[in-house]
Motif scaffolding. Structure first.
Motif, PDB file in Angstrom:
ATOM      1  N   LEU A 430     -36.837   1.262  10.540  1.00 15.47           N
ATOM      2  CA  LEU A 430     -36.841  -0.019   9.837  1.00 15.47           C
ATOM      3  C   LEU A 430     -38.214  -0.675   9.775  1.00 15.47           C
ATOM      4  O   LEU A 430     -38.535  -1.350   8.792  1.00 15.47           O
ATOM      5  N   PHE A 431     -39.025  -0.504  10.819  1.00 11.99           N
ATOM      6  CA  PHE A 431     -40.246  -1.292  10.937  1.00 11.99           C
ATOM      7  C   PHE A 431     -41.480  -0.392  10.993  1.00 11.99           C
ATOM      8  O   PHE A 431     -41.485   0.610  11.715  1.00 11.99           O
ATOM      9  N   PRO A 432     -42.522  -0.759  10.268  1.00  8.30           N
ATOM     10  CA  PRO A 432     -43.737   0.060  10.258  1.00  8.30           C
ATOM     11  C   PRO A 432     -44.557  -0.079  11.535  1.00  8.30           C
ATOM     12  O   PRO A 432     -45.258   0.851  11.924  1.00  8.30           O
ATOM     13  N   GLY A 433     -44.493  -1.233  12.188  1.00 14.87           N
ATOM     14  CA  GLY A 433     -45.295  -1.459  13.380  1.00 14.87           C
ATOM     15  C   GLY A 433     -44.541  -1.105  14.650  1.00 14.87           C
ATOM     16  O   GLY A 433     -43.349  -1.400  14.771  1.00 14.87           O
ATOM     17  N   ARG A 434     -45.241  -0.484  15.610  1.00 15.36           N
ATOM     18  CA  ARG A 434     -44.592  -0.091  16.856  1.00 15.36           C
ATOM     19  C   ARG A 434     -44.099  -1.310  17.635  1.00 15.36           C
ATOM     20  O   ARG A 434     -42.972  -1.335  18.134  1.00 15.36           O
ATOM     21  N   LEU A 435     -44.939  -2.323  17.768  1.00 15.46           N
ATOM     22  CA  LEU A 435     -44.557  -3.513  18.519  1.00 15.46           C
ATOM     23  C   LEU A 435     -43.384  -4.222  17.845  1.00 15.46           C
ATOM     24  O   LEU A 435     -42.456  -4.699  18.512  1.00 15.46           O
ATOM     25  N   GLN A 436     -43.415  -4.291  16.531  1.00 12.82           N
ATOM     26  CA  GLN A 436     -42.325  -4.915  15.785  1.00 12.82           C
ATOM     27  C   GLN A 436     -41.018  -4.154  16.020  1.00 12.82           C
ATOM     28  O   GLN A 436     -39.960  -4.766  16.233  1.00 12.82           O
ATOM     29  N   ALA A 437     -41.077  -2.821  16.007  1.00 14.55           N
ATOM     30  CA  ALA A 437     -39.876  -2.013  16.243  1.00 14.55           C
ATOM     31  C   ALA A 437     -39.344  -2.235  17.650  1.00 14.55           C
ATOM     32  O   ALA A 437     -38.124  -2.373  17.866  1.00 14.55           O
ATOM     33  N   ILE A 438     -40.246  -2.282  18.617  1.00 13.80           N
ATOM     34  CA  ILE A 438     -39.814  -2.465  20.009  1.00 13.80           C
ATOM     35  C   ILE A 438     -39.196  -3.842  20.208  1.00 13.80           C
ATOM     36  O   ILE A 438     -38.152  -3.988  20.851  1.00 13.80           O
ATOM     37  N   ARG A 439     -39.819  -4.861  19.660  1.00 20.09           N
ATOM     38  CA  ARG A 439     -39.295  -6.228  19.823  1.00 20.09           C
ATOM     39  C   ARG A 439     -37.918  -6.371  19.180  1.00 20.09           C
ATOM     40  O   ARG A 439     -37.069  -7.116  19.669  1.00 20.09           O
ATOM     41  N   SER A 440     -37.681  -5.658  18.084  1.00 14.40           N
ATOM     42  CA  SER A 440     -36.384  -5.783  17.406  1.00 14.40           C
ATOM     43  C   SER A 440     -35.235  -5.244  18.249  1.00 14.40           C
ATOM     44  O   SER A 440     -34.083  -5.644  18.069  1.00 14.40           O
ATOM     45  N   GLN A 441     -35.523  -4.309  19.176  1.00 16.80           N
ATOM     46  CA  GLN A 441     -34.461  -3.687  19.972  1.00 16.80           C
ATOM     47  C   GLN A 441     -33.976  -4.562  21.110  1.00 16.80           C
ATOM     48  O   GLN A 441     -32.844  -4.421  21.573  1.00 16.80           O
ATOM     49  N   ILE A 442     -34.831  -5.448  21.602  1.00 16.97           N
ATOM     50  CA  ILE A 442     -34.553  -6.141  22.857  1.00 16.97           C
ATOM     51  C   ILE A 442     -33.228  -6.912  22.839  1.00 16.97           C
ATOM     52  O   ILE A 442     -32.439  -6.807  23.790  1.00 16.97           O
ATOM     53  N   PRO A 443     -32.910  -7.691  21.810  1.00 13.87           N
ATOM     54  CA  PRO A 443     -31.616  -8.389  21.833  1.00 13.87           C
ATOM     55  C   PRO A 443     -30.422  -7.437  21.852  1.00 13.87           C
ATOM     56  O   PRO A 443     -29.406  -7.724  22.512  1.00 13.87           O
ATOM     57  N   PHE A 444     -30.528  -6.317  21.166  1.00 12.20           N
ATOM     58  CA  PHE A 444     -29.410  -5.368  21.160  1.00 12.20           C
ATOM     59  C   PHE A 444     -29.268  -4.691  22.522  1.00 12.20           C
ATOM     60  O   PHE A 444     -28.150  -4.458  22.991  1.00 12.20           O
ATOM     61  N   VAL A 445     -30.384  -4.372  23.167  1.00 11.80           N
ATOM     62  CA  VAL A 445     -30.319  -3.806  24.515  1.00 11.80           C
ATOM     63  C   VAL A 445     -29.703  -4.819  25.476  1.00 11.80           C
ATOM     64  O   VAL A 445     -28.926  -4.450  26.370  1.00 11.80           O
ATOM     65  N   ALA A 446     -30.006  -6.104  25.286  1.00 13.42           N
ATOM     66  CA  ALA A 446     -29.426  -7.141  26.139  1.00 13.42           C
ATOM     67  C   ALA A 446     -27.903  -7.160  26.002  1.00 13.42           C
ATOM     68  O   ALA A 446     -27.176  -7.287  27.003  1.00 13.42           O
ATOM     69  N   VAL A 447     -27.404  -7.039  24.771  1.00 12.68           N
ATOM     70  CA  VAL A 447     -25.957  -6.987  24.563  1.00 12.68           C
ATOM     71  C   VAL A 447     -25.369  -5.743  25.223  1.00 12.68           C
ATOM     72  O   VAL A 447     -24.298  -5.797  25.849  1.00 12.68           O
ATOM     73  N   MET A 448     -26.069  -4.619  25.113  1.00 13.96           N
ATOM     74  CA  MET A 448     -25.589  -3.394  25.735  1.00 13.96           C
ATOM     75  C   MET A 448     -25.528  -3.525  27.257  1.00 13.96           C
ATOM     76  O   MET A 448     -24.613  -3.010  27.900  1.00 13.96           O
ATOM     77  N   VAL A 449     -26.518  -4.217  27.840  1.00 14.68           N
ATOM     78  CA  VAL A 449     -26.501  -4.458  29.286  1.00 14.68           C
ATOM     79  C   VAL A 449     -25.263  -5.264  29.674  1.00 14.68           C
ATOM     80  O   VAL A 449     -24.581  -4.963  30.661  1.00 14.68           O
ATOM     81  N   ALA A 450     -24.956  -6.288  28.875  1.00 10.42           N
ATOM     82  CA  ALA A 450     -23.769  -7.102  29.162  1.00 10.42           C
ATOM     83  C   ALA A 450     -22.500  -6.268  29.055  1.00 10.42           C
ATOM     84  O   ALA A 450     -21.600  -6.367  29.912  1.00 10.42           O
ATOM     85  N   TYR A 451     -22.400  -5.446  28.021  1.00  7.39           N
ATOM     86  CA  TYR A 451     -21.241  -4.564  27.878  1.00  7.39           C
ATOM     87  C   TYR A 451     -21.128  -3.611  29.076  1.00  7.39           C
ATOM     88  O   TYR A 451     -20.037  -3.357  29.588  1.00  7.39           O
ATOM     89  N   THR A 452     -22.277  -3.074  29.522  1.00  6.88           N
ATOM     90  CA  THR A 452     -22.280  -2.137  30.640  1.00  6.88           C
ATOM     91  C   THR A 452     -21.758  -2.792  31.907  1.00  6.88           C
ATOM     92  O   THR A 452     -20.893  -2.248  32.610  1.00  6.88           O
ATOM     93  N   MET A 453     -22.280  -3.953  32.220  1.00  9.24           N
ATOM     94  CA  MET A 453     -21.882  -4.625  33.451  1.00  9.24           C
ATOM     95  C   MET A 453     -20.407  -4.989  33.434  1.00  9.24           C
ATOM     96  O   MET A 453     -19.707  -4.894  34.450  1.00  9.24           O
TER      97      MET A 453
END
Length: 471
Positions: A430-453
C-alpha cells in the motif's frame, strides 16, 4: 543496488523472519508448559500468575510485529508471496469430481436427517451429531485453512438449485454480503441457544431448515449470486480457504506459501466482508467465553435482571460482535492517521481485514483440533454403521496425552504471527515509504495483541456447559 548489497539485505530479512517464528515457537513452549486446556469440560490450570501468562502471549505478538518490520526488502517480500506451483486440473476432471462430491454430500445430509430422527438420541453416539460437528464443523473447516477450500466441489445445495428453474429476481447489488453476515449470526445464535450437540432430532430439524433456506435463496437469485453473496456456508469456506496453500485458479490449483492470498485486494471488497471476517474471530471467542466462569457469570447476571436466557445470549452475541468490529474499524482510522495517507480508513480496513483470517484459523484449530482427534474413533464408528449403529459404549473417545493441551497455545500464537506477517506484507503493497508502511501496521498489531490476550485468557479457564441450555 549491487548484488552483494541485495544479498545482504535478504540475509537480514531472512534472519528477522526466522527470529519472528522462533520467538513464537519459544513462547508457545514456555506458556504451554504451564497450561492444560480442555475443550470438553476440562480445566485450564495456570501455574504462573494469569497476568504474567497473558502479558507473555501479548508480548509475543507485539515482538513478532516489531521483528517483521525489520523485513523491509520489497523484492524479498514479493519473492515470498508470489511463489507458486501450478497443479493442472482438466475441466472434465473438475466437472466429474464436483458431481461426485456433491452427490456424496447430499447422501450424507440425507443420512444426517434420517439418523437424527430415528437413531440414538445421544449426541456422542449419533451419526448426525458426529458428522456435522466433528466431520464438518471441525474437520472440513480445518481442511479449508490448512489445505484449500473444498466446498465448491461438494456443495449439494448449489447443485440442486442449478437443476431447478432459478434466477427469478436479481440480487440487489447494494446488499453485498450483509445477508451472509446476518445468516451466520443466526446460525451462531441457534448453535448457542439450542442443544444441537445433545439432541440429534433438533439437529435434524436445523439441517432441514437450513437446506430449505439455502436452496430457496439460490433458486430466487440464481446459484452464482447466492453463493457469492448470501450463503454463509460458502462464504465461511471461501474466507477460511484463503489461508490455505492450495488456491483454485482457471487452470487448476496453485500451490503457494500459506497466507499468501491474504495480501490480495480482491479477497475483501466491502465492509460486509470485513464484518464477516471479524465475525469469524468473534464466534470462536464467544463459544469459548460462554462455557467459562466469567461467561457464565455474565449470562447469569443478564438473566438475573429479568432477561430471558435466549435474549441474554442474543444481546451477548450482538454486543460482542459490535465491540470486535468497532475495535477493528477504530484501528483502521488510527492507521490512516499514523500513516498520514490519502487512502481512506475504509480502504485500509478492507486491505488489512484478510490478515484476521489467519487469527480465525488459529482460534479454530485451538478450539477443535483436540476435539477432532479425540472424537475420530466415534466418527469412524458412525460412518461405518450409519443405519445400524452399535450400542453407545462402542462409541469411544481417544484419550489424549497431557502434552496435547500445549498445542492450543501454539495454534493461537501461530495464527497471530501469520496474521502479523500478512499485515506487514499488505502495508508494503500500500505504501511507498518504509516508515509509512511500518507506522500503518501498529494499530492493527495492537488489536491483534488484544485478541491474543483475550483468547489466551479463555484458554486458561476451566470450562463447563452453556448456562440455561438444556438437552
Amino acid at each position: 543496488m549491487t548484488a552483494g548489497s541485495l544479498r545482504g539485505r535478504r540475509a537480514v530479512a531472512t534472519a528477522a523472519l526466522a527470529l519472528t517464528v522462533g520467538v513464537a515457537v519459544g513462547s508457545d513452549v514456555a506458556a504451554a508448559s504451564n497450561v492444560v486446556s480442555g475443550l470438553q469440560g476440562g480445566s485450564g490450570t495456570v501455574t504462573v500468575p494469569t497476568w504474567l501468562f497473558l502479558l507473555t502471549g501479548g508480548a509475543v505478538i507485539a515482538a513478532s510485529g516489531m521483528l517483521s518490520m525489520l523485513v523491509t526488502d520489497r523484492a524479498f517480500l514479493e519473492e515470498i508471496h508470489s511463489w507458486s506451483l501450478t497443479l493442472p486440473e482438466p475441466e472434465a476432471v473438475r466437472k466429474w469430481l464436483g458431481r461426485l462430491g456433491a452427490a456424496v454430500t447430499a447422501i450424507v445430509l440425507a443420512l444426517v436427517v434420517y439418523t437424527g430422527f430415528t437413531g440414538p438420541q445421544l449426541g456422542s453416539a449419533s451419526f448426525a451429531v458426529l458428522v456435522v460437528f466433528v466431520g464438518a464443523r471441525a474437520g472440513l473447516t480445518m481442511v479449508a485453512y490448512a489445505v484449500g477450500n473444498p466446498w465448491p466441489a461438494i456443495d449439494p445445495w448449489r447443485r440442486v438449485a442449478a437443476a431447478l428453474p432459478h434466477g427469478f429476481v436479481e440480487y440487489p447489488a447494494d446488499w453485498k454480503r450483509w445477508p451472509a453476515v446476518a445468516a451466520l449470526l443466526a446460525l451462531i445464535y441457534v448453535e448457542i441457544v439450542t442443544p444441537l450437540t445433545q439432541s440429534p432430532a433438533t439437529l435434524a430439524w436445523a439441517v432441514l431448515g437450513y437446506s430449505a433456506f439455502a436452496v430457496a435463496g439460490a433458486v430466487a437469485v440464481g446459484p452464482d449470486a447466492w453463493v457469492r453473496n448470501g450463503d454463509p456456508v460458502s462464504t465461511w469456506f471461501r474466507f477460511y480457504g484463503a489461508v490455505g496453500p492450495l488456491q483454485r485458479t482457471g487452470e487448476g490449483w496453485s500451490l503457494r506459501p500459506p497466507g499468501s492470498r491474504l495480501r490480495e485486494a480482491d479477497l475483501v471488497t466491502d465492509l460486509s466482508d470485513v464484518a464477516f471476517v471479524v465475525l469469524l474471530v468473534w464466534e470462536l471467542t464467544l463459544s469459548g467465553f460462554v462455557v467459562t466462569p466469567p461467561g457464565e457469570t455474565v449470562v447469569e447476571a443478564l438473566v438475573g435482571v429479568g432477561l430471558p436466557p435466549v435474549v441474554a445470549y442474543l444481546l451477548l452475541l450482538l454486543a460482542g460482535f459490535a465491540l470486535f468490529l468497532g475495535a477493528y474499524l477504530l484501528a483502521a482510522r488510527r492507521s490512516r492517521e499514523r500513516a498520514t495517507t490519502y487512502l481512506t480508513a475504509r480502504y485500509l480496513a478492507l486491505r488489512f481485514a484478510p490478515s484476521l483470517l489467519a487469527i480465525a484459523g488459529g482460534y479454530h484449530l485451538a478450539h477443535y483440533f483436540a476435539f477432532f482427534v479425540s472424537q475420530t474413533p466415534s466418527l469412524w464408528t458412525a460412518l461405518v454403521n450409519p443405519l445400524s449403529p452399535p450400542a453407545p459404549p462402542a462409541f469411544t473417545r481417544l484419550v489424549l496425552p497431557g502434552w496435547f493441551g500445549t498445542l492450543d497455545i501454539a495454534f493461537v500464537l501461530a495464527g497471530h504471527v501469520l496474521a502479523v506477517w500478512a499485515a506487514h506484507a499488505t502495508s508494503f503493497d500500500l505504501f511507498p515509504g518504509r516508515l509509512q508502511a511500518i507506522r500503518s501496521q501498529i494499530p492493527f498489531v495492537a488489536v491483534m495483541v488484544a485478541y491474543t490476550m483475550l483468547s489466551l485468557w479463555l484458554l486458561s479457564m476451566p470450562t463447563g456447559t452453556t448456562p440455561f441450555v438444556q438437552g
